[in-house]
Design a protein around this motif. Structure first.
Motif, PDB file in Angstrom:
ATOM      1  N   UNK A  47      -2.473   0.369   7.825  1.00 32.64           N
ATOM      2  CA  UNK A  47      -2.278  -0.538   6.688  1.00 32.64           C
ATOM      3  C   UNK A  47      -2.538   0.172   5.369  1.00 32.64           C
ATOM      4  N   UNK A  48      -1.974  -0.339   4.276  1.00 37.25           N
ATOM      5  CA  UNK A  48      -2.221   0.242   2.956  1.00 37.25           C
ATOM      6  C   UNK A  48      -3.601  -0.118   2.448  1.00 37.25           C
ATOM      7  N   UNK A  49      -3.880   0.295   1.214  1.00 36.66           N
ATOM      8  CA  UNK A  49      -5.195   0.044   0.630  1.00 36.66           C
ATOM      9  C   UNK A  49      -5.463  -1.439   0.413  1.00 36.66           C
ATOM     10  N   UNK A  50      -4.425  -2.254   0.305  1.00 34.97           N
ATOM     11  CA  UNK A  50      -4.553  -3.708   0.248  1.00 34.97           C
ATOM     12  C   UNK A  50      -3.285  -4.315   0.808  1.00 34.97           C
ATOM     13  N   UNK A  51      -3.378  -5.543   1.301  1.00 31.51           N
ATOM     14  CA  UNK A  51      -2.202  -6.200   1.871  1.00 31.51           C
ATOM     15  C   UNK A  51      -1.811  -7.470   1.124  1.00 31.51           C
ATOM     16  N   UNK A  64      -2.058   2.529  -2.546  1.00 28.77           N
ATOM     17  CA  UNK A  64      -1.899   3.771  -1.785  1.00 28.77           C
ATOM     18  C   UNK A  64      -1.569   3.461  -0.329  1.00 28.77           C
ATOM     19  N   UNK A  65      -0.653   4.260   0.224  1.00 32.03           N
ATOM     20  CA  UNK A  65      -0.312   4.167   1.640  1.00 32.03           C
ATOM     21  C   UNK A  65      -0.393   5.561   2.245  1.00 32.03           C
ATOM     22  N   UNK A  66      -0.547   5.625   3.567  1.00 33.83           N
ATOM     23  CA  UNK A  66      -0.664   6.908   4.249  1.00 33.83           C
ATOM     24  C   UNK A  66       0.671   7.632   4.302  1.00 33.83           C
ATOM     25  N   UNK A  67       0.603   8.932   4.491  1.00 35.21           N
ATOM     26  CA  UNK A  67       1.811   9.731   4.675  1.00 35.21           C
ATOM     27  C   UNK A  67       2.617   9.184   5.844  1.00 35.21           C
TER      28      UNK A  67
END
Length: 297
Positions: A47-51, A64-67
């Motif tokens: 999941x990203x830094x917030x949903x 921010x999201x992961x690669x």
């Protein structure tokens, strides 16, 4: 000969480092009403830094999201909080059914315009598109200026056909897909119409495409609706109401839709059945009741 492998090793290290970097999405609200973005990662993706969160008019927020992230983002509108504890949160459009402002792995109830992404992992291409089951105009802009944007900034709700219209206190706030409204195989690209060869554009999708040629108008509208960008730019903008401010959907009994843009004629969109309806009638009824009560004061 002993030094020959070093340039290759250096390139591999740089590629790995680039692949390990997170990507950043900057979500901005150009509407004159509050939008509550929802974010959902695809299965098996971190999941990203917030949903989910609120964006006031003119506000922006970096996420921010992961690669290698893949998932979707959308705007929720006309949201209410029925409990001081943080529970009981619901929206008239785009609701994700989590009962809180964060979607926490829950998908959206259509209609809502989806920005969909599959980001590169270690140097391949990003893929992105807009899938139109409309509630809020949206633009997706890669930070890499050589990559194309995709958008549909038109006001669609004010001109939604009655059979597709979602209304709150008498005002149109979203348009359902033709699949959701009619449920036929031809509109849903299912059954006998379940392949690109058998699911042709319909009268609705042709009109949708004329209004927003860079966005999906039905399920198999891939050729002119999916875009790529060289991986590694690590930044995208997602803008709600890219054409600028609009009348606010205030809970006064007459929540207005964004104004019609001269450059982008109004139209309504069909999802072609890609996202079946999962609307929670009880919560939608609660929202309508809250707005009607507020409108009498």
């Amino acid at each position: 000969m002993g030094g020959a492998p070093l340039p290759l090793l250096s390139r591999l290290c740089l590629s790995f480092l680039r692949g390990a970097s997170p990507a950043t999405f900057t979500l901005k609200n150009n509407c004159s009403y509050t939008v509550w973005p929802g974010i959902l990662s695809n299965a098996g993706v971190a999941p990203p830094s917030t949903t989910g969160f609120a964006l006031s008019p003119g506000e922006s927020r970096a996420v921010d999201v992961a690669d290698g992230w893949s998932g979707r983002m959308w705007g929720r509108t006309l949201c209410v909080q029925s409990s001081s504890s943080g529970a009981g949160f619901a929206c008239a459009t785009g609701d994700c059914g989590s009962d809180t402002i964060k979607c926490s792995g829950r998908g959206m109830d259509p209609p809502a315009t989806l920005a969909e992404f599959t980001l590169a992992s270690i140097g391949s291409d990003d893929f992105y598109d807009l899938s139109l089951v409309d509630n809020v105009p949206v633009l997706v802009a890669p930070a890499n200026g050589s990559c194309p944007t995709t958008d549909c900034p038109a006001d669609l709700n004010a001109h939604c056909p009655p059979e597709l219209c979602v209304a709150v206190a008498g005002a149109a706030v979203a348009c359902r897909s033709a699949c959701e409204a009619f449920g036929t195989e031809a509109y849903c690209c299912s059954g006998a119409h379940g392949t690109p060869a058998t699911c042709a554009p319909t009268a609705y999708s042709r009109l949708f495409k004329a209004a927003c040629p860079r966005a999906y108008s039905y399920a198999y509208d891939d050729a002119t609706s999916t875009f790529t960008c060289a991986g590694g730019s690590a930044s995208y903008g997602v803008v709600f109401c890219p054409a600028g401010g609009s009348s606010s959907p205030e809970p006064d009994g007459n929540p207005a839709s964004p104004p019609t843009s001269v450059a982008y004629p109004p139209m309504v969109f069909s999802s072609g059945g890609a996202y079946p309806a999962t609307t929670r009638p009880a919560m939608v009824t609660l929202i309508l009741l809250v707005f009607r009560v507020l409108s009498t004061h």
